[in-house]
Design an enzyme around this catalytic site. Structure first.
Site, PDB file in Angstrom:
ATOM      1  N   ASN A   7       0.864  -1.181   0.000  1.00  0.00           N
ATOM      2  CA  ASN A   7       0.000   0.000   0.000  1.00  0.00           C
ATOM      3  C   ASN A   7       0.901   1.231   0.000  1.00  0.00           C
ATOM      4  O   ASN A   7       1.460   1.604   1.025  1.00  0.00           O
ATOM      5  CB  ASN A   7      -0.893  -0.037   1.244  1.00  0.00           C
ATOM      6  CG  ASN A   7      -1.808   1.173   1.337  1.00  0.00           C
ATOM      7  OD1 ASN A   7      -1.742   2.089   0.516  1.00  0.00           O
ATOM      8  ND2 ASN A   7      -2.655   1.186   2.342  1.00  0.00           N
ATOM      9  N   ARG A  90      -2.788  -2.026  -3.227  1.00  0.00           N
ATOM     10  CA  ARG A  90      -3.958  -1.199  -2.992  1.00  0.00           C
ATOM     11  C   ARG A  90      -3.902  -0.036  -3.981  1.00  0.00           C
ATOM     12  O   ARG A  90      -2.878   0.654  -4.070  1.00  0.00           O
ATOM     13  CB  ARG A  90      -3.937  -0.644  -1.577  1.00  0.00           C
ATOM     14  CG  ARG A  90      -5.109   0.263  -1.343  1.00  0.00           C
ATOM     15  CD  ARG A  90      -4.865   1.192  -0.214  1.00  0.00           C
ATOM     16  NE  ARG A  90      -6.034   2.027  -0.009  1.00  0.00           N
ATOM     17  CZ  ARG A  90      -6.013   3.166   0.652  1.00  0.00           C
ATOM     18  NH1 ARG A  90      -4.894   3.592   1.189  1.00  0.00           N
ATOM     19  NH2 ARG A  90      -7.104   3.871   0.787  1.00  0.00           N
ATOM     20  N   HIS A 179     -12.918   3.463   0.554  1.00  0.00           N
ATOM     21  CA  HIS A 179     -12.882   2.446   1.624  1.00  0.00           C
ATOM     22  C   HIS A 179     -13.597   1.171   1.202  1.00  0.00           C
ATOM     23  O   HIS A 179     -14.037   0.379   2.040  1.00  0.00           O
ATOM     24  CB  HIS A 179     -13.577   2.937   2.919  1.00  0.00           C
ATOM     25  CG  HIS A 179     -12.872   4.045   3.635  1.00  0.00           C
ATOM     26  ND1 HIS A 179     -13.550   5.096   4.230  1.00  0.00           N
ATOM     27  CD2 HIS A 179     -11.557   4.270   3.875  1.00  0.00           C
ATOM     28  CE1 HIS A 179     -12.687   5.915   4.801  1.00  0.00           C
ATOM     29  NE2 HIS A 179     -11.464   5.434   4.599  1.00  0.00           N
ATOM     30  N   ARG A 240     -10.648  16.507   7.285  1.00  0.00           N
ATOM     31  CA  ARG A 240     -11.456  16.817   6.095  1.00  0.00           C
ATOM     32  C   ARG A 240     -12.836  17.305   6.499  1.00  0.00           C
ATOM     33  O   ARG A 240     -13.415  16.804   7.476  1.00  0.00           O
ATOM     34  CB  ARG A 240     -11.607  15.563   5.221  1.00  0.00           C
ATOM     35  CG  ARG A 240     -10.343  15.178   4.513  1.00  0.00           C
ATOM     36  CD  ARG A 240     -10.527  13.868   3.773  1.00  0.00           C
ATOM     37  NE  ARG A 240      -9.558  12.893   4.216  1.00  0.00           N
ATOM     38  CZ  ARG A 240      -9.632  11.587   4.001  1.00  0.00           C
ATOM     39  NH1 ARG A 240     -10.660  11.090   3.337  1.00  0.00           N
ATOM     40  NH2 ARG A 240      -8.705  10.779   4.437  1.00  0.00           N
ATOM     41  N   GLU A 383      -8.243  -4.800   5.497  1.00  0.00           N
ATOM     42  CA  GLU A 383      -8.149  -4.561   4.057  1.00  0.00           C
ATOM     43  C   GLU A 383      -7.049  -5.413   3.425  1.00  0.00           C
ATOM     44  O   GLU A 383      -7.168  -5.861   2.296  1.00  0.00           O
ATOM     45  CB  GLU A 383      -7.890  -3.071   3.799  1.00  0.00           C
ATOM     46  CG  GLU A 383      -9.116  -2.220   4.108  1.00  0.00           C
ATOM     47  CD  GLU A 383      -8.801  -0.760   4.383  1.00  0.00           C
ATOM     48  OE1 GLU A 383      -8.309  -0.472   5.500  1.00  0.00           O
ATOM     49  OE2 GLU A 383      -9.032   0.076   3.504  1.00  0.00           O
TER      50      GLU A 383
END
Ligand code: ADP
Length: 397
Positions: A7, A90, A179, A240, A383
């Site tokens: 990743n 990823r 996600h 965010r 993940e």
């Protein structure tokens, strides 16, 4: 089969080496501050940990270093690079081109480049990571697993924005959602834990971490999600802003004389619970500050909990009800008080939290009362294992 999961971020590289015969994690680690003077690799294996500080100028060097340490006499777990059967990467944005994971070939690389226009911060480092692995392990098959892919089943009424249609057809402006690998993992895992087929369940998964998104999953497929064209939309997050009136962007840029770059930084890095509290983007710090009476930290947490609760309501409406609500990622798995605050007021939906059962962190656990018609669960996300599973499946074909 041994799969290396990679990743790559702009200055980081996370890795896991997984033995897919038993899904055991053989080793994992993180390279940080790639390209900076104080780069560092943290490697973990067999309950042990090693840190290496050295200059790591680029991702190519980072990948080489990871392979060196994986095959090292002292802290390695494989004899040579040849033991790695496949690499799973990823990739943040697959656009409409990828509705599932894919073996990487030249056409896929070109498609990834096209998708970079929509994820200029995220896809380029993913591509750099793939190229580095391809250069160093040219004979090893590489697989791309996309954050957006799981959401490709959303119907147009859920993914279209009320903008001129040409912005969709010409520029790909639509909701993509992110996600997805985490939402897909949790959907599969909750079905397993409940002993049901995923097709029988209407699931709302709350992935609450630094970045947060919720997904509505019906018949095992995503029907709606809270992130949008970018991961900036939905609930307010660590830094965010989440959903805001789009006119605010133009107003603030004009009033403050901000460039698009400065406005982007404001919304992505200086907003969210950090922007509201002025304290931190970390939910543990916020909890501590709120406990000491910091009103803005308390407001930031109140806003977060309220927004998650409101979005749960909207996703339940999208599916005509909900059977199970799952909590995952840093805050979802560990934030006992956060879960309690979010679930306060969800009783109308038939969701009743059991305070005692909710006193749990980081493991699959039922946290609703026996008479709660909507079940509440903590399901830690994974993940990496999804990426490894997809990689194994595609490579075995
Ligand atoms: P990322 O989106 O970077 O993967 P994570 O899923 O790791 O983020 O979540 C990080 C967040 O989880 C941080 O805000 C952290 O404070 C929060 N977190 C971790 N442990 C706890 C805890 N015990 N209580 C509340 N929040 C927690």
């Amino acid at each position: 089969m041994i799969v290396l999961v990679v990743n790559c971020g702009s200055s980081s590289l996370k890795y896991q080496l997984v033995n897919m015969d038993n899904e055991e994690v053989m080793a994992k680690g993180l390279v940080e501050k790639i390209g900076l003077s104080d780069s560092q690799l943290t490697h973990k294996w067999n309950g042990q940990k090693k840190e290496i500080r050295q200059s790591i100028p680029d991702h190519h060097v980072a990948v080489k270093l990871v392979l060196d340490i994986l095959t090292d006499g002292e802290c390695g777990v494989i004899k040579s690079m040849d033991s790695i059967d496949a690499v799973g990467h990823r990739v943040v944005h697959g656009g409409e081109e990828f509705a599932c994971s894919t073996l990487i070939n030249d056409d896929v690389m070109k498609a990834l480049e096209r998708c970079s226009a929509m994820a200029p911060l995220h896809n380029p480092p993913n591509i750099i990571g793939i190229n580095a692995c391809k250069a160093i392990m040219p004979q090893v098959p590489q697989v791309a697993v996309f954050d957006t892919a799981f959401h490709q089943t959303m119907p147009p009424k859920a993914y279209m924005y009320g903008l001129p249609y040409e912005l969709y057809t010409e520029d790909g402006i639509r909701r993509y959602g992110f996600h997805g690998t985490s939402h897909r993992y949790v959907a599969g895992q909750i079905a397993k834990v409940m002993g049901k087929a995923v097709e029988e369940l209407r699931i709302i998964n709350c992935h609450l971490g630094n970045g947060s998104s919720l997904a509505a999953i019906q018949n095992g497929k995503c029907v709606d999600t809270t992130m949008g064209f970018t991961p900036l939309a939905g609930v307010l997050m660590g830094t965010r802003c989440g959903d805001i009136d789009p006119a605010i962007v133009l107003h603030v840029m004009e009033k403050k004389g901000l460039s698009t770059q400065a406005m982007d930084t404001l919304m992505n890095k200086k907003s969210g619970v950090l922007g509201i509290s002025g304290v931190s983007s970390d939910f543990r710090d916020l909890g501590d500050a709120a406990e000491k009476g910091n009103e803005r930290a308390k407001l930031a947490l109140d806003m977060f909990h309220y927004q998650v609760r409101k979005l749960i309501g909207s996703l339940a409406a999208a599916m005509g009800g909900v059977d199970v609500i799952t909590f995952t990622a840093g805050v979802g798995e560990n934030g006992i008080e956060d879960r309690a605050a979010i679930c306060e007021g969800l009783e109308y939906l038939g969701a009743k939290l059991d305070a005692k059962r909710n006193d749990v962190r980081g493991k699959d656990a039922l946290i609703s009362t026996d008479d709660s018609t909507v079940k509440l669960y903590v399901i830690p996300t994974n993940e990496e294992i999804m990426i490894a599973r997809d990689t194994k499946e595609l490579v075995s074909k």
